[in-house]
Design an enzyme around this catalytic site. Structure first.
Site, PDB file in Angstrom:
ATOM      1  CD1 TRP A 357      43.827   9.320  44.614  1.00  0.00           C
ATOM      2  CD2 TRP A 357      45.597  10.074  43.477  1.00  0.00           C
ATOM      3  NE1 TRP A 357      44.900   9.349  45.474  1.00  0.00           N
ATOM      4  CE2 TRP A 357      46.003   9.814  44.802  1.00  0.00           C
ATOM      5  CE3 TRP A 357      46.549  10.553  42.583  1.00  0.00           C
ATOM      6  CZ2 TRP A 357      47.307  10.007  45.262  1.00  0.00           C
ATOM      7  CZ3 TRP A 357      47.849  10.750  43.033  1.00  0.00           C
ATOM      8  CH2 TRP A 357      48.219  10.479  44.357  1.00  0.00           C
ATOM      9  CG  ASP A 358      43.462   4.769  45.020  1.00  0.00           C
ATOM     10  OD1 ASP A 358      43.302   5.978  45.171  1.00  0.00           O
ATOM     11  OD2 ASP A 358      43.443   3.954  45.954  1.00  0.00           O
ATOM     12  CD  GLU A 487      43.926  11.615  51.943  1.00  0.00           C
ATOM     13  OE1 GLU A 487      43.879  10.764  52.845  1.00  0.00           O
ATOM     14  OE2 GLU A 487      43.231  11.549  50.909  1.00  0.00           O
ATOM     15  CE  LYS A 599      46.679   8.482  54.423  1.00  0.00           C
ATOM     16  NZ  LYS A 599      45.302   8.783  54.042  1.00  0.00           N
ATOM     17  CD  GLN A 600      48.698   9.353  49.967  1.00  0.00           C
ATOM     18  OE1 GLN A 600      47.874   9.430  50.869  1.00  0.00           O
ATOM     19  NE2 GLN A 600      48.431   8.806  48.794  1.00  0.00           N
TER      20      GLN A 600
HETATM   21  C1  BGC Z   1      44.906   7.821  50.417  1.00  0.00           C
HETATM   22  C2  BGC Z   1      44.355   8.318  49.102  1.00  0.00           C
HETATM   23  C3  BGC Z   1      43.661   7.161  48.394  1.00  0.00           C
HETATM   24  C4  BGC Z   1      42.619   6.487  49.287  1.00  0.00           C
HETATM   25  C5  BGC Z   1      42.021   5.245  48.683  1.00  0.00           C
HETATM   26  C6  BGC Z   1      43.779   7.195  51.231  1.00  0.00           C
HETATM   27  O1  BGC Z   1      44.296   6.704  52.430  1.00  0.00           O
HETATM   28  O2  BGC Z   1      45.471   8.886  51.139  1.00  0.00           O
HETATM   29  O3  BGC Z   1      45.401   8.830  48.294  1.00  0.00           O
HETATM   30  O4  BGC Z   1      43.042   7.624  47.237  1.00  0.00           O
HETATM   31  O5  BGC Z   1      43.225   6.103  50.509  1.00  0.00           O
HETATM   32  O6  BGC Z   1      43.001   4.274  48.440  1.00  0.00           O
END
Ligand code: BGC
Length: 772
Positions: A357-358, A487, A599-600
């Site tokens: 999804w990035d 996550e 986390k984000q």
């Molecule tokens: C992030 C995801 C991301 C993936 C790839 C993960 O650490 O939590 O949101 O899609 O890394 O960059």
């Protein structure tokens, strides 16, 4: 974190050789042209630690899933971008002894990635065990203009001896992916030939039948004069080489020019690969190295014309942002709608090189603003082409209709196999829908909706319709058992972001249907038929929109990340002793999941995407609540916080967040750059500057700017493409100048004042203070 690279505005420079940072440099100094990528491995032998990596875009391997406990619905394989034939190799021997930087003293070493002109160079003096000193100077690049071509100039000069120097340029297909699940090699040899004029090697993947042919040819000069070559030809399993030796006197320079064409069955018929490779190679070789290098500089000048950011007063920031723009342009050039952007680009193997999804959430804005709109459009079409697979994926998980796009994919099929991500991180569907809105809003290309967009939106909406359920207890629709962007919580109920983006998708889909029915009635009818869209479905969507449940903390006035969030012990990150961080390296997974640490960006990701639907007070309350609990252990996180902080007038906070990723790889901030660069988060850093500090948005068909200069900078300026125009925006402490470099006028707004920047015209505005 160790800073060992020299500050420079246009280049990345390493001024001494340290084997302990070599693999980090191999990632950082990678080169690519959207079609292939190459880590900064040495051409000559290197027996020290190294990740040899040559990657061809779109050539992947379905590596059988490796998992402790199988769960129904898991994908059979994880798609890996394939480490392909090592085409850069040139063994160098001095009187029969191999040059190997792990086995000799290395003096005056300089490695430079020239971002302005798009090439990698190296110079050093090797002192061999027997005291012989050899000066080496190399240049290599993968051509932006001739995407199948890579070229190397490799020059050696004996400094204190005369003797026999041998070059062995080779193609070596006996390579392995570092991340192979079962230590398996993925390539089989098809054919090879070592010839006096050119040599080639064709390999095919054990599964999927991808064929890759590398064809090489070379010239050698002594002090600039071409030498006659009588190579000794060698053919081994998956290997061809040509050996040439020359008596060379002290101070004479022997230069090898190696040209390689890498062609694949993605672009050519199976029987035509050698022929196609040879044709591309011959054309490149007859143009010659200097012409190819000039073409490369010209191609990069074009790229920079649309995408450069200039920061005055901070070389470190300047280098950081150019590095990010450079890597993004090396990874994806947008001509091929079968390709996408892996989180590590071509710089390493982690994450499999697939699509996440990035792309929609972070990369699409970069390409929208820095390149022709066809480039971002191709990223959208990539998902359109995967729609059938996304529908299959939803069926596989038990849904009777709709589409669930994969969390990780190469060809449209899901290949991620951690249940909490594969099955639960369904918010990705929302980002894919959002990117359609983002594209249409930015470009004004409404025709896209009837051509491709609506089908994707409708199928995603159908998925949301079936994924929610009506809670009798709450009298509302709920969404159970999901993982949001954060996550560090799994299997939660009513993740605010997921519920919100789902409802937003339904709203937008209905809006698009309405628009189409008015403006393109024939196409509307056709699509309704094609989709089999029934009135009861759209009514249900309206009902879900009206009755979705959102967890709220009424006392604090914030959206809750999920139903149970307030049951957690809410202790700000700053109260954690530093040895706990990063949590993912110091805490058990169980402890992380139970904690309040994020986390984000999660709720804040929603407030960023849907920024025009929430007022500043709402954003502020949520930011003030969530930012202190966020550990930013995904590099995708700080940019979203930075952009919101800018909007809220938290300028120092915005800058602090920007710094978290501005030089993430250059300074190896997360201690993991040897695995590859964080390519997709580089787009996030770009967003922090353009959407954050410059406040760029597109609203009501105007390009809106609300800029400020971070106190650490003197001024900054950037290029942005908008609806056929290319604008140069200069921001200083007290003025904003927008110059139109094209003949197409642009409608812009600076703060609250609208302007038209005419053909080749300019608008100047005094900077007003931010109103927060
Ligand atoms: C992030 C995801 C991301 C993936 C790839 C993960 O650490 O939590 O949101 O899609 O890394 O960059």
């Amino acid at each position: 974190m160790r800073q060992y690279l020299k500050m420079d505005e246009w280049s990345i420079i390493e001024e001494s050789f340290d084997p302990s940072t070599h693999e980090i440099s191999e990632s950082i100094f990678s080169i690519g042209n959207g079609y292939m990528g190459q880590r900064a491995n040495f051409e000559e032998k290197y027996s020290g630690a190294s990740l040899q990596g040559s990657y061809m875009a779109g050539v992947y391997y379905p590596d059988k899933t490796r998992v402790g406990w199988w769960k129904n619905g898991y994908p059979e394989y994880f798609a890996k971008v394939l480490n392909s034939t090592n085409w850069i190799g040139i063994h160098v021997l001095l009187d029969g002894v191999a040059l190997d930087l792990a086995q000799c003293e290395v003096k005056a070493f300089v490695r430079e990635l020239n971002m302005k002109e798009g090439y990698l160079s190296r110079r050093f003096t090797a002192v061999m065990e027997d005291g012989k000193e050899l000066r080496v100077e190399t240049v290599r690049f993968v051509s932006m203009k001739r995407h199948e071509i890579g070229a190397i100039r490799y020059a050696v000069t004996p400094l204190n001896f005369s003797g026999m120097i041998t070059f062995v340029p080779y193609l070596d297909g006996d390579v392995k992916n570092k991340d192979s699940n079962y230590e398996e090699k993925f390539w089989l040899e098809v054919e090879k030939n070592a010839g006096p004029e050119r040599s080639y090697l064709t390999l095919k993947t054990k599964k999927l039948d991808f064929h890759v042919t590398s064809v090489m040819s070379f010239d050698v000069t002594k002090n600039g004069t071409a030498l006659e070559l009588q190579p000794v030809l060698v053919e081994n399993e998956k290997y061809v080489s040509s050996e040439v030796s020359f008596e060379t006197a002290k101070d004479e320079t022997l230069t090898l020019y190696k040209y390689v064409a890498n062609v694949t069955s993605r672009d050519h018929g199976l029987g035509q690969l050698v022929e196609a490779g040879t044709a591309a190679l011959s054309a490149a070789k007859s143009a010659g190295f200097d012409v190819l290098l000039q073409e490369q500089a010209d191609a990069w000048a074009e790229k920079w014309k649309g995408s450069d950011i200039i920061i005055e007063g901070d070389v470190s920031a300047q280098q950081g942002i150019r590095f990010n723009i450079f890597q993004l342009n090396q990874t994806y050039t947008g001509e091929d709608d079968r390709l996408n952007i892996g989180p590590k680009g071509f710089t390493g193997e982690k994450y499999g090189g697939s699509t996440y999804w990035d792309t929609e959430a972070y990369c699409v804005p970069f390409y929208l603003s820095t390149a022709d709109s066809s480039i971002a459009r191709n990223l959208l079409i990539y998902r359109y082409k995967h729609l059938e697979k996304a529908k299959e994926n939803a069926r596989k998980l038990g849904f009777t209709k709709g589409a669930l796009y994969p969390m990780v994919t190469m060809n449209g099929e899901e290949c991620h196999n951690e249940w909490e991500i594969t099955f639960e991180e369904i918010h990705r569907n929302g980002a894919i829908a959002y990117a359609i809105y983002n594209y249409v809003n930015y470009t004004g290309d409404k025709a896209y909706l009837g051509q491709y967009g609506l089908e994707v939106l409708a199928e995603i909406s159908r998925f949301w319709e079936e994924r929610v359920n009506f809670s009798k207890e709450k009298g509302k629709y709920v969404m159970l058992g999901v993982t949001g962007p954060n996550e560090y919580e799994n299997n939660v109920n009513n993740n605010w972001y997921t519920n919100r983006i789902a409802v937003w998708t339904l709203e937008y889909t209905l809006e698009v249907l309405e628009e189409l029915s008015k403006h393109e009635p024939a196409r509307y009818k056709e699509l309704v038929e094609k989709l089999g869209l029934r009135e009861e479905e759209t009514s249900k969507w309206k009902d879900i929109i009206a009755n979705m449940y959102y967890p709220l903390d009424n006392e604090r006035g914030v959206f809750l990340q999920q139903d149970g969030f307030l049951d957690k012990e809410l202790v700000p990150v700053k109260e954690l002793a530093p040895e706990h961080l990063p949590l993912n390296q110091n805490w058990s997974w169980d402890r992380i999941l139970r904690s309040c640490y994020i986390k984000q960006a999660d709720v804040l990701q929603g407030l960023y995407f849907l920024g025009d639907r929430y007022d500043l007070e709402t954003k502020k309350r949520n930011f003030d609540f969530y930012e202190p609990l966020t550990v930013h252990e995904s590099s995708l996180s700080p940019c979203v916080h930075s952009i919101l902080a800018c909007e809220l007038g938290y300028q120092e906070k915005a800058y602090e967040m920007y710094l978290r990723t501005a030089r993430l790889d250059l300074d190896n901030y997360n201690n993991d750059t040897e695995d590859g660069c964080h390519t997709t988060s580089m787009a996030g850093t770009w967003m922090a500057v353009i959407q954050g500090f410059a406040g760029l948005r597109v609203h009501n068909n105007e390009l809106v700017l609300r800029p400020f200069v971070p106190s650490h900078w003197m001024s900054f300026s950037f290029k942005v493409m908008f609806r056929g125009s290319r604008l140069q925006v200069n921001v200083t402490e007290d003025s904003i100048i927008v110059a139109n470099e094209t003949e197409t006028p642009a409608a812009i707004r600076i703060y609250d004042q609208s302007y038209t920047v005419g053909a080749m015209g300019e608008v100047r505005s005094k900077k007003s203070s931010m109103t927060v």
